[in-house]
Design a protein around this motif. Structure first.
Motif, PDB file in Angstrom:
ATOM      1  N   GLU A 159      28.678  42.256  50.634  1.00  0.00           N
ATOM      2  CA  GLU A 159      27.809  42.000  49.474  1.00  0.00           C
ATOM      3  C   GLU A 159      28.593  41.316  48.351  1.00  0.00           C
ATOM      4  N   PHE A 160      29.846  41.723  48.230  1.00  0.00           N
ATOM      5  CA  PHE A 160      30.718  41.094  47.230  1.00  0.00           C
ATOM      6  C   PHE A 160      30.898  39.598  47.527  1.00  0.00           C
ATOM      7  N   TYR A 161      31.221  39.271  48.774  1.00  0.00           N
ATOM      8  CA  TYR A 161      31.432  37.848  49.102  1.00  0.00           C
ATOM      9  C   TYR A 161      30.144  37.049  48.919  1.00  0.00           C
ATOM     10  N   LYS A 162      29.026  37.660  49.250  1.00  0.00           N
ATOM     11  CA  LYS A 162      27.735  37.000  49.036  1.00  0.00           C
ATOM     12  C   LYS A 162      27.543  36.699  47.547  1.00  0.00           C
ATOM     13  N   HIS A 163      27.840  37.695  46.721  1.00  0.00           N
ATOM     14  CA  HIS A 163      27.666  37.537  45.279  1.00  0.00           C
ATOM     15  C   HIS A 163      28.609  36.485  44.719  1.00  0.00           C
ATOM     16  N   GLU A 164      29.809  36.405  45.277  1.00  0.00           N
ATOM     17  CA  GLU A 164      30.846  35.538  44.702  1.00  0.00           C
ATOM     18  C   GLU A 164      30.916  34.156  45.345  1.00  0.00           C
ATOM     19  N   SER A 165      30.175  33.945  46.429  1.00  0.00           N
ATOM     20  CA  SER A 165      30.166  32.606  47.022  1.00  0.00           C
ATOM     21  C   SER A 165      29.687  31.628  45.954  1.00  0.00           C
ATOM     22  N   CYS A 166      30.435  30.530  45.781  1.00  0.00           N
ATOM     23  CA  CYS A 166      30.104  29.623  44.673  1.00  0.00           C
ATOM     24  C   CYS A 166      28.920  28.734  44.993  1.00  0.00           C
TER      25      CYS A 166
END
Lengths: 436, 234
Positions: free
Chosen positions: A336-343
C-alpha cells in the motif's frame, strides 16, 4: 581486530549540546576541513576512493568513483547535493545523525564540495522532521559565522555557499533524479538516465548526489587517513556504518559498527528478541530489500554477504518481526505504501502497484485463491525492472520474498477464511502472555 | 478570499532569490503560503506563479504532488500516526483507530473546533521508537493508545506539549514557517538524542569499544579522542 562497535559519527551523541559548533570543535571538529583545504582537490577524491567508502544511502556505489565522474572540463558550475530525504521504511539513521551531530555533515559537505570543485551545495531534507531541519539550519549558520562557509574560506581562496532545503512529503524524492526535480521546484518524478547527474544533474550541470552518512564519513577519512577507514569492515565493504534495529527486539536503537557484523550479534547487543518470542522475518536494509528469516542470522551484513543470500544491504535498516507478526499483513501494508508513493510516471509502477494491492488484499481477507499467488508473482515480473527507477523493484521485493519463504502462510489465510493472527499480540503494549 | 499580504509576498520573493534559479524556491515558498494562509490557497498559488514567471497550473501541479501541502484548512495541530508496516504492527494501527474514535474524525479530517487534523502517515524515520506519532512534524516516540489520547486531549485544551526528543510544540502554521527557511529560535530545546539513539553508544562506553586509533597524533572529526588500547578489543 577492531572492536564490536566503532562509534565515529555517533560518538558525540551523548555529549552536552552536541549539535552546537563549540561542542563539535571541542572534539577536534573542522580539523579535517583545515587539512583538506591544504590538499589538492584531486588528492581528496583519491583518498575517498582509496578508503573504499561506498554509498550509505542503499545502493553502495563507490563514493570516490562517483566524484571522479564529474567532468572538470565542463564550464558549467558543479553542484553537491546531499540526499537527506530519509524515507525508506525502516531507515532511521540520518535523522538522528543530523539531530545530534549536524556539524559533521556540514564539515563533510565543505570538504566534498571542495574536492569536486563545487561552489554551491544543497542539503535536501525531508520536510517532515522539523527539529532536524532546525538543527541543520543552525549548524550552517554557525559555520558561516565561524568562516567555515562563505567567501575565501580560511584564506584558501575557496568559496562555498550551502542551502538547506526542506522537502514536502514524497518518498520518491529519495531517488536522486526525482530529488533534483524537487530541488528545481517541480513534481518529484525520476529522470531517464543517461545522462547521469554527474554529467547533467541540477540545472543540467555536473552534480554529485550523496547520502547524509556518506558525506558525514568524509571528514574522518581525511582526518585519520584512508587506511584507518579501510582497516574496518570487510574486503569489499570497508569502514563503519550505522545499523538501525527496530521492531521486536528488547532494546531497539542505533549501533555503529564495522560493515560485516551479523544480525545475530546485533540482536544480542539489542538484548535479544523480546521476551518469550522468536525471530520470524527481517529486512536487512529497508522494505525494498527482500525479506530474510532466521536462516540468515549469520550472514555478514556487508554488500556482498547480503547480496549472496538474494537480498541487499540497503540502508542497514533492520526491521525485526517475531512470530506474532502476520507476514501477509506486513507485506500488504508495504505494498500500500508503494502504491501511495508511486509518482505515476511509468505505467508498470503506477498501474501495477494498484493491482498488487487489490490481489494482496483479497488474499489477506482469505477470499482469493491459490492461483492468486502465481498471479502476484507474474505481476511482480511485469513491474520490477520495467520502470525508470527502483521504486517498482522495491514494491516487488517484499511480495516475492514473502511468498518464497512463507507460501504456507498465504495459503493459511485461504483455508482459515481470513488472517489467523491476532494483531494485538504483536503490539508493543501487548500484555506478556498475549496469545502468540 | 485570502489575499497575500505585502510581507508574505516579499518573503516569497526572498525565498526564490536564495537559489541560482528562482523556481528552486517553489517548495519552501509553498510552505510559506501554508504558514500564512493555513493551507495552499489559490491566491498563494497565483503569487508563486507571478514571482517565478510560470503558470498557476505549473504551481498547482507541484502543490498537488507533495503530501505535506494541504488544500483544505489544517488545524492548529497536525497529528500524524505512522501506520507503515513496522509502526502498524507495533501498535500504530491500534493508536490510529483509537484516535479516530476519540476525536470522531476520519483520516485527513479536522475536529470541528479547528484544533486537530488527524492523518495516518508513512515512515518518518524513527522506527527504533515505534509506534511513532508526529505532531506538527515533531517526534512523539513510543506511543500507546492511552498516551495518544492524552496527547490530543492536552493539545485541545491548550496544555503545553513537548516533543519526546525535541522542543515545545508550536502551531502547524508556525512550523511551516521554519520549513520555509525562517528559523524560530527553538533549535537548542530538547536533547541531542533520544534513548534509543544511544543504545549502541552506551554499550560501546560500557565495553570500552572504540574505532581504531588515528595513525597520526591529531584527533577530531568526531573520531575517538582517547589514545587507549582500542587494539585490545575483540
Amino acid at each position: 581486530m577492531t572492536d564490536t562497535l566503532t562509534p565515529v559519527l555517533t560518538d558525540s551523541w551523548d555529549t552536552e549540546r552536541a549539535w552546537t559548533l563549540p561542542a563539535y570543535e571541542s572534539r577536534g571538529g573542522y580539523g579535517a576541513l583545515r587539512k583538506a583545504l591544504g590538499m589538492e582537490p584531486g588528492a581528496i577524491v583519491e583518498a575517498v576512493k582509496e578508503s573504499g567508502l561506498r554509498g550509505r544511502g542503499g545502493a553502495g556505489f563507490p563514493t570516490g568513483m562517483k566524484w571522479s565522474f564529474i567532468p572538470q572540463d565542463n564550464p558549467k558550475p558543479k553542484y553537491l547535493v546531499v540526499n537527506a530525504d530519509e524515507s525508506e521504511p525502516g531507515t532511521c539513521k540520518d535523522i538522528p545523525l543530523m539531530m545530534a551531530n549536524p556539524h559533521v555533515l556540514v564539515e563533510g559537505v565543505i570538504i566534498s564540495s571542495f574536492a569536486i570543485r563545487a561552489n554551491k551545495a544543497f542539503i535536501y531534507i525531508r520536510g517532515e522532521v522539523l527539529h532536524v531541519i532546525r538543527r541543520v539550519q543552525a549548524a550552517v549558520a554557525e559555520a558561516y559565522a565561524a568562516g567555515h562557509l562563505g567567501q575565501d574560506i580560511h584564506g584558501s581562496g575557496y568559496d562555498l555557499d550551502v542551502i538547506v532545503h526542506a522537502g514536502a512529503g514524497a518518498y520518491i524524492c529519495g531517488e536522486e533524479t526525482a530529488l533534483l526535480e524537487g530541488l528545481e521546484g517541480r513534481r518529484g518524478q525520476p529522470r531517464l538516465r543517461p545522462p547521469f547527474p554527474a554529467v547533467a544533474g541540477l540545472y543540467a550541470s555536473p552534480t554529485v548526489i550523496n547520502n547524509v552518512e556518506s558525506i558525514a564519513s568524509v571528514p574522518s577519512i581525511i582526518e585519520h587517513g584512508h587506511e584507518w577507514f579501510a582497516s574496518m569492515g570487510t574486503e569489499k565493504s570497508k569502514g563503519y556504518g550505522i545499523f538501525s534495529l527496530s521492531g521486536h527486539v528488547a532494546n531497539p536503537g542505533q549501533f555503529e559498527a564495522p560493515l560485516g557484523i551479523t544480525l545475530r550479534e546485533l540482536i544480542d547487543l539489542a538484548g535479544g528478541i523480546r521476551d518469550g518470542h522468536q525471530l520470524k522475518f527481517w529486512t536487512p536494509g529497508g522494505s525494498s530489500t527482500p525479506l530474510l528469516t532466521d536462516e540468515h542470522l549469520d550472514v555478514p551484513l556487508d554488500f556482498e554477504g547480503v547480496a549472496g543470500v538474494g537480498s541487499m544491504l540497503g540502508t542497514r535498516a533492520l526491521q525485526i518481526f517475531d512470530e506474532t507478526t502476520c507476514v501477509v499483513r506486513a507485506t500488504l501494508r508495504w505494498t500500500e505504501f508503494y502504491k501511495h508513493e508511486s509518482c505515476g510516471k511509468c505505467t508498470p509502477c503506477r498501474e501495477g502497484t494498484w493491482w498488487l494491492v487489490q490481489v494482496l488484499s483479497r488474499l489477506e481477507q482469505g477470499v482469493g485463491s491459490e492461483s492468486d499467488l502465481d498471479l502476484l508473482l507474474d505481476q511482480c515480473d511485469n513491474i520490477a525492472g520495467r520502470s525508470f527507477c527502483a521504486l517498482a523493484d522495491g514494491a516487488a521485493a517484499p511480495i516475492q520474498s514473502s511468498i518464497k519463504f512463507f507460501r504456507d502462510e498465504y495459503i493459511a489465510h485461504l483455508t482459515h477464511g481470513g488472517c489467523p493472527f491476532d494483531p494485538a499480540a504483536s503490539t508493543l503494549f501487548a500484555t506478556s502472555g498475549a496469545l502468540a | 478570499m485570502t489575499q497575500v499580504d505585502d510581507k508574505t509576498y516579499a518573503e516569497l520573493e526572498q525565498i526564490a532569490a536564495r537559489y541560482p534559479e528562482p523556481r528552486s524556491g517553489l517548495l519552501p515558498m509553498l510552505h510559506l503560503v501554508q504558514s500564512a494562509h493555513g493551507r495552499i490557497t489559490p491566491e498563494g498559488i497565483e503569487a508563486c506563479a507571478d514571482i517565478l514567471g510560470i503558470s498557476a497550473a505549473d504551481v498547482s501541479g507541484v502543490a498537488t504532488f507533495y503530501t505535506m501541502y494541504k488544500r483544505r484548512p489544517v488545524g492548529d495541530y497536525h497529528v500524524g500516526v505512522c501506520t507503515n508496516t513496522l509502526c502498524a504492527v507495533m501498535g500504530g494501527d491500534a493508536i490510529f483507530s483509537r484516535l479516530k474514535d476519540h476525536l470522531d474524525v476520519g483520516n485527513d479530517e479536522t475536529t470541528p473546533d479547528g484544533k486537530i487534523t488527524l492523518e495516518h502517515i508513512e515512515c518518518n524515520a524513527a522506527c527504533d521508537y515505534a509506534p511513532v506519532m508526529m505532531v506538527n512534524w515533531e517526534f512523539m516516540d513510543n506511543q500507546t493508545p492511552e498516551s495518544a489520547t492524552q496527547l490530543v486531549d492536552d493539545l485541545r485544551s491548550g496544555n503545553e506539549v513537548r516533543s519526546t526528543r525535541g522542543p515545545r510544540i508550536v502551531t502547524w502554521r508556525q512550523a511551516e514557517r521554519v520549513l520555509a527557511g525562517y528559523p524560530d529560535g527553538l533549535v537548542d530545546e530538547g536533547p541531542a538524542a533520544g534513548p534509543a539513539s544511544l543504545v549502541g553508544l552506551r554499550l560501546a562506553r560500557e565495553n570500552d569499544w572504540k574505532a581504531p586509533d588515528s595513525p597520526g597524533l591529531e584527533t577530531g572529526a568526531g573520531a575517538p579522542s582517547s589514545t587507549s588500547e582500542a587494539e585490545e578489543g575483540k
